[in-house]
Each structure stands twice: as C-alpha cells, then as structure tokens.
Enzyme design. Structure first.
Site, PDB file in Angstrom:
ATOM      1  CG  HIS A  61      14.967 -28.003  36.731  1.00 25.43           C
ATOM      2  ND1 HIS A  61      15.679 -29.282  36.784  1.00 25.43           N
ATOM      3  CD2 HIS A  61      16.056 -27.166  36.633  1.00 25.43           C
ATOM      4  CE1 HIS A  61      16.782 -29.298  36.684  1.00 25.43           C
ATOM      5  NE2 HIS A  61      17.203 -27.885  36.253  1.00 25.43           N
ATOM      6  CG  HIS A 104      13.491 -36.217  35.935  1.00 29.45           C
ATOM      7  ND1 HIS A 104      13.622 -37.080  36.905  1.00 29.45           N
ATOM      8  CD2 HIS A 104      13.367 -35.015  36.485  1.00 29.45           C
ATOM      9  CE1 HIS A 104      13.625 -36.334  37.934  1.00 29.45           C
ATOM     10  NE2 HIS A 104      13.178 -34.971  37.990  1.00 29.45           N
ATOM     11  CG  HIS A 116      17.463 -36.630  39.291  1.00 28.06           C
ATOM     12  ND1 HIS A 116      17.152 -35.910  37.987  1.00 28.06           N
ATOM     13  CD2 HIS A 116      16.681 -35.722  40.268  1.00 28.06           C
ATOM     14  CE1 HIS A 116      16.676 -34.961  37.940  1.00 28.06           C
ATOM     15  NE2 HIS A 116      16.318 -34.699  39.299  1.00 28.06           N
TER      16      HIS A 116
HETATM   17 ZN   LIG Z   1      14.317 -31.221  37.411  1.00 32.48          ZN
END
Ligand SMILES: [Zn+2]
Length: 272
Positions: A61, A104, A116
């Site tokens: 991340h 995600h 995103h």
């Molecule tokens: Zn991320």
C-alpha cells in the site's frame, strides 16, 4: 512450498476513509496495526496448511512501508519499500500460491470502499485488450502469466465480485460491505482475522483448480488519465501513442511488459 501474501490497506476490516490509510494521521497508525493483524492471520493460515512453508509478506500500500515489522508473525519474511520489481506482487516468481489481503475495487466501481487503480489522482482506467482491469485483475493476470495461482482475495463485497471475474476458482473473504467510496459496514477486526485464518488453508488445498484470466501473446494496452498533463509524460516511453487528450496506448509484447509499462506510466503521471 512458498506462499506470497500481498497486503494492501483499503480493503482491511475497520478501514473506510482516506485518513485510515494515509500516513501522518492518527487513524493511519491504527490502520497499519489492523493491516498487520490481517497479514498475520493469513500467515497462520498458510503455515497451518503447510508447516515449515516459506511465507513472504509484501507490503503493498502507498509507500509500501505500512506493515509493522516487529508485529508481523516472526515466521514470515517481509518485503518492504519501493520501487521494487513487480510492485505489489514482488516475490511471485518461485511461489506456489499467492494471497491478496486488504485489496480494493478498481477505479469506477460503483459503491466500493476507497476504490482506485494504482493512482487515485492520476488514473481513470486501465484496459488490456479492451478489458478494464484494477489492481486485483492486473496482479492476478501477472501471477497467472508467471504460473502462480491466486488462491484467496480478501476485501469488501465488490472486491469479492471483481476477484471472481478475474480468477476462476478463487476463494474470497468479505470483511466488510461497501456502503460507498468512503463508508463501510465492517465486521470486527478480530472476526476478519478469524475468517481469513480459516479460509486460507482451504484455499491453498484447492490451488490446482484456480485459473487467472490470461492474455496470450501481445497485449494492446490503454491507460486513461484524469488530466491531459498526467497523460503527456508517458509519451516519453518509446512506442507509446496518444489516443485522445487523456488516453495513451501501447502494444506490449506480452502481459509482463504491459504490467511494467502501466507502472511506469503511473510513476511518470505523478511527476506533474
Ligand atoms: Zn492501497
């Protein structure tokens, strides 16, 4: 046996808003603990399936420096920092299976927590052979290209749907229901860890039945950006063409090259 666990943050239980995943906020400090705990649950699951397996956890991340090394299960190795080969899935080569935790939805997904694709500020879409792919799809196709099955993906309910579209036979763990881009109804973090720890051994047992989406041979790549200025630095890459004001195209000799060109375009877009 070697298992790669790639851990993103937006899809972790208890995470819902940008402050939860953005370094420099107090909520982020909590978020990175939650992220490390879900990573540990996956490590325990992998080692339950195969005691003595080599388990590699890739911090995937933002700055790639979120997981707390001393809190991570001591039986796992940690991949931390960037830039690095293969980005979120460093360590794929030579692995027997891969697991995606905290993932995600792709940019443009309806009602998906913090969705995103690679860069929320720069990228409006990534298409390979005309098919829109987010981080789940891109990383899963690369894994398939390298012969590594992605056996389990954890995140919100839209993540589960996107994973099943890209990976036949994948196990999904839903740790929260998306109520919007910045809202979720989440299970307790401890419950999320229990769900992951229980699901990982079963998913690893079934790894022979998992097939990622595949692109054979050359790949026609298109990357759309939010603004014209973000698009233009990518024209420095030999062979890249401009399709319209905000879209670049490239014919890659295979998916791995396409994957690296997408990452390069994202880096260049971040320079403006
Ligand atoms: Zn991320």
């Amino acid at each position: 046996m070697r298992v790669l666990i790639s851990v993103d943050m937006e899809g972790i239980a208890g995470v819902a808003v940008p402050d939860d995943v953005s370094p420099g906020t107090s909520d982020y400090e909590r978020g990175r603990h939650l992220m490390t705990r879900e990573a540990n649950a996956a490590v325990r699951g992998a080692l339950f399936h195969q005691p003595g397996a080599e388990v590699v956890v890739a911090d995937s991340h933002g700055p790639f420096t979120n997981l707390i090394p001393e809190v991570l299960d001591e039986r796992a190795k940690l991949v931390r920092g960037r830039p690095r080969p293969l980005g979120m899935v460093t360590g794929l080569e030579g692995s027997s299976a891969a697991i995606f935790i905290g993932y995600h939805g792709r940019v443009g997904t309806e009602t998906s927590v913090l969705s995103h694709t690679i860069s929320g500020v720069a990228i409006a879409d990534v298409r390979c052979q005309g098919r829109s792919l987010g981080e789940i799809g891109l990383n899963a196709v690369l894994a398939g290209h390298l012969g590594v099955p992605v056996v389990l993906v954890a995140g919100d309910d839209t993540v589960a749907k996107e994973a099943k579209e890209a990976i036949q036979g994948v196990t999904t763990v839903i740790v929260k229901a998306a109520l919007g881009a910045r809202a979720a109804e989440s299970v307790h973090p401890d419950e999320a860890c229990r769900l992951i720890e229980e699901a990982v051994p079963k998913a690893l047992e079934q790894r022979d039945q998992v097939r990622s989406l595949r692109f054979e041979g050359a790949v026609e790549l298109e990357v759309a950006f939010h603004r014209e200025a973000m698009c233009e630095p990518g024209l420095l890459i030999p062979g890249v063409r401009r399709v319209d004001g905000t879209t670049l195209a490239y014919r890659a000799e295979d998916f791995r090259v396409a994957f690296e060109v997408i990452r390069l375009m994202a880096v260049l877009a971040g320079t403006v």
